[in-house]
Design an enzyme around this catalytic site. Structure first.
Site, short mmCIF file in Angstrom:
data_model
loop_
_atom_site.label_atom_id
_atom_site.label_comp_id
_atom_site.label_asym_id
_atom_site.label_seq_id
_atom_site.Cartn_x
_atom_site.Cartn_y
_atom_site.Cartn_z
N HIS A 92 -10.97 30.78 65.54
CA HIS A 92 -11.39 31.06 64.15
C HIS A 92 -10.38 31.94 63.41
CE1 HIS A 92 -15.58 29.47 64.63
NE2 HIS A 92 -15.39 29.84 65.87
N ASN A 165 -21.94 28.18 62.98
CA ASN A 165 -20.97 27.12 62.69
C ASN A 165 -21.58 26.12 61.72
OD1 ASN A 165 -18.86 28.01 64.31
ND2 ASN A 165 -19.47 26.79 66.07
#
Ligand code: HDE
Length: 714
Positions: A92, A165
């Site tokens: 990420h 997510n």
């Protein structure tokens, strides 16, 4: 949509309008942030506060002489610069952030005692960071990947981080496999390729050997992995959590974020081109929308399962590779989040923000999902190396708005100056402060949910985690025909990049064949492999066999074409009054029309005036827009028909199934390019045609055109 609301919906803010409350809300939120610094009108100083007289020249022995070591101003500046970078996130790393607020739709006290879900008047500040997973900080925004959707709620009972997510499941079931999975998906170790994508041997080697990944991989091969905009993504907490009310009654919940902008994606060809033409496509889109006041909104919802129903399903609630189909448990909407402020400084806010699924508040608790349990350790641990020590909670973006006193002391970068002598508890020297707060119905200390556990200490996967294909099949069978084709093409593209044939064969025969034989056969054909005749395991199938909520086609959103980008393509000879009428009609719908010309210079209208444009068609290709308008004026149409770049613009827009509105004079141009009129390719600029165009933009893409568009060169 199979969702239901508790209490009345609070969509008081109609698309594009601002309530008077908004200014108040922002003022309230910003009053919590005394740490923001503004240098306007201030003298340039060193870090020690000394005013600087010359910021252009190093101290030298003579104008042409050597630099002097004693120049503390230059040394301080360069030393600081030399240390400007911190390690990027292991996963990420590429992200973009925004501030906003959360407001509850009502009092959800029957479900949880968490204060921010009790009072519809309460404004809870939030900071959100969206991210891709695989690529480094500088990688492209539109690569095929999962998107992180991490929300920090600064509640007055402490920070709650919902670190989710845009897909509701994950690749693995147990945290101990995470480093293996990440090593497989990251660029390969010998040549550090590919950047930002999963189309390579190590990823497919791993997932073809690990069938529990099948469900998540099919999500990653779907359009969900190439969102049109961060504003148009659903978010999911993935794991099962618990909500606990004041009486101590717990329910299992799955968290959902439902975007009011709808759930939409770009096409794969667009995604690839955008990664080159505008690496920052998603962050720019979010930034611009917020700057222009098109504040994106999501509704927070939960699927609620009473504790007594824990074992009622044919999958395990603790298994993070499973969803609860919304047909079985609908989503109850609890409140809404609005993103209404861009960060002032990317590094200080978006880069330094530190999320952790372990940041929860009274009224929320974990489940025993083994992936979640591992995450509770990992995030704090990673912040210590990324942000330089255990005081990262003192960095402004991470500070709770709730007071924070403890006996923790010292360590790298300590900013708080703690008064008093007793940094231990119990103490009598400082009157025993700070003291524990016993748990209570409201405003009490945090108390973990008491769960009875009787078990052997054991390294074992529960048998109830054993079905890896039923829900992957459910996903594929819930897709529209267009979405199914996209999935087939995505597998074929990615596996086509895999060098080792044995990996391709394993994925087709041992994974895809267990999901759906038609899917396996189609991918096999594209790879030149024989179609498998049957799967390798018995798949019991899911009930229901289809779930509407899984297809993006069933998430159109409810904000119309607010914030949608429309290219208005003009050239010399354009009819200014028709341009004006079209722009006004689009603006009346809160869309964002943008005038494009052959170059960035103004074009000359039919009546000889200069009409400024925002950009050139070369600089802003059609992939950056949701719809295309070509206003009339024969001269303008003729000029566009003579331009290769303009023709490519139109061909690409058609190929990517965009809504297109062209003046009647463009009929020959349209025909000459081989484009056919359809529900979204419209000739004319009367009111009915403009309305049909608006409808087509609202539909996001002209799906009926997809087969015809195959013949158009990419
Ligand atoms: Fe993460 N994850 N993760 N993850 N994750 C990180 O934490 C980890 C997982 C997610 O914008 C890291 O601060 C483990 C699931 C997001 O800053 C790290 C496991 C989900 C973000 C980490 C998982 C996520 C991260 C890297 C398996 C969806 C970005 C930097 C047990 C529910 C947050 C950091 C941001 C970031 C570990 C699995 C979401 C290394 C060990 C499942 C959105 O700590």
């Amino acid at each position: 949509m199979p969702s239901k609301k508790t209490d009345a919906p609070k969509h008081s803010e109609a698309a594009g309008t601002q309530t008077p409350d908004r200014a108040n809300t922002n003022a309230k939120l910003q009053s919590l942030e005394a740490f923001r610094s503004d240098a306007t009108g201030q003298a340039l100083r060193t870090n020690q506060g000394v005013k600087v007289a010359d910021n252009q020249n190093t101290l030298k022995a003579g104008a042409r002489g050597p630099s002097l070591l004693e120049d503390f101003i230059m040394r301080e500046k360069i030393t600081h610069f030399d240390h400007e970078r911190i390690p990027e996130r292991i996963v990420h790393a590429r992200g973009t952030g925004a501030h906003g607020y959360f407001q509850s739709y009502g009092n959800h006290a029957e479900l949880t005692k968490a204060g921010f879900l009790q009072d519809p008047e309460k404004i809870t500040p939030v900071f959100v960071r969206f991210s891709t997973v695989q690529g480094p900080r500088g990688s492209g925004d539109t690569v095929r990947d999962v998107r992180g959707f991490a929300v920090k709620f600064y509640t007055d009972e402490g920070n709650f981080d919902l670190v989710g997510n845009n897909m509701p499941v994950f690749f693995i079931q147990d945290a101990i496999k995470f480093p293996d999975f990440v090593h497989a998906v990251k660029p390969e170790p010998h040549n550090e390729m590919p950047t930002g994508g999963s189309a390579h041997d190590t990823f497919w080697d791993f997932v073809s050997l690990v069938p529990e990944s099948a469900h998540m991989v099919i999500w990653a091969m779907s359009d969900r992995a190439i969102p049109r905009s961060l504003r148009m993504m659903e978010g999911f907490g993935v794991h099962t959590f618990r909500l606990i009310n004041a009486e101590g009654v717990a329910s299992f919940v799955k968290f959902h974020w439902k975007p009011r902008q709808g759930v939409h994606s770009v096409l794969w060809d667009e995604a690839q081109k955008l990664a080159g033409k505008d690496t920052d496509y998603h962050r720019r889109d979010l930034w611009d929308a917020i700057e222009k006041g098109d504040y994106p909104e999501w509704e927070l919802g939960v699927q609620i399962v009473p504790e007594a129903d824990e074992h009622k399903f044919d999958f395990d609630l603790l298994d993070p590779t499973k969803i609860i189909p919304e047909e079985l448990v609908p989503v109850t909407l609890l409140g809404k989040m609005v993103l209404n402020r861009n960060p002032d400084n990317f590094f200080a806010e978006t880069e330094q923000v530190a999320f952790c699924p372990g940041h929860i508040v009274p009224g929320i608790d974990f489940s025993n999902d083994p992936l979640l349990q591992g995450r509770l350790f990992s995030y704090t641990d990673t912040q210590i190396s990324r942000l330089g020590g255990p005081n990262f909670h003192e960095i402004p973006i991470n500070r709770p708005v709730a007071p924070n006193h403890s006996s923790q002391r010292d360590a790298m970068h300590r900013m708080t100056i703690d008064k008093g002598r007793a940094s231990y508890e119990p103490n009598s020297i400082d009157g025993g402060w700070p003291k524990e707060t016993p748990p209570a119905a409201q405003d009490g200390g945090f108390e973990s949910y008491q769960e009875r556990i009787e078990a052997h200490k054991i390294r074992q996967r529960s048998e109830s985690f054993g079905d890896h294909f039923s829900q992957a099949r459910l996903f594929f069978q819930s897709m529209s025909p267009n979405e199914q084709q996209h999935i087939i093409k995505a597998y074929s593209f990615e596996l086509g990049k895999v060098e080792r044939e044995e990996i391709r064969i394993r994925e087709v025969n041992e994974i895809l064949a267990n999901i759906d034989l038609k899917l396996a056969a189609a991918v096999a054909a594209n790879l030149g492999l024989p179609a498998p005749k049957q799967g390798t395991v018995q798949v019991k199938g899911s009930k229901p066999a289809q779930s509407k909520a899984l297809s993006q086609m069933n998430h159109p959103g409810d904000v119309g074409i607010k914030g949608r980008k429309i290219a208005v393509v003009v050239a010399d000879g354009v009819d200014a009054s028709r341009v004006d009428a079209l722009v006004k009609a689009l603006e009346a719908q809160s869309a964002r029309p943008m005038l494009l010309g052959p170059t960035s210079a103004p074009v000359k209208t039919a009546d000889g005036k200069a009409l400024p444009v925002a950009a050139s068609i070369e600089g802003m290709p059609s992939i950056m827009f949701d719809g295309i308008v070509v206003p009339g004026g024969q001269g303008s149409i003729d000029a566009l028909a003579a331009s290769g770049v303009a023709k490519h613009f139109l061909l690409e827009g058609y190929k990517h199934l965009k809504a297109m509105l062209l003046a009647k004079e463009a009929k020959a141009l349209v025909g000459g390019l081989g484009l056919k009129e359809d529900k979204g390719l419209l000739l004319g600029d009367d009111q009915n045609t403009v309305e049909a165009f608006v409808k087509a933009v609202e539909g996001h893409r002209v799906w009926e055109r997809e087969a015809a568009a195959e013949a158009i060169p990419a």
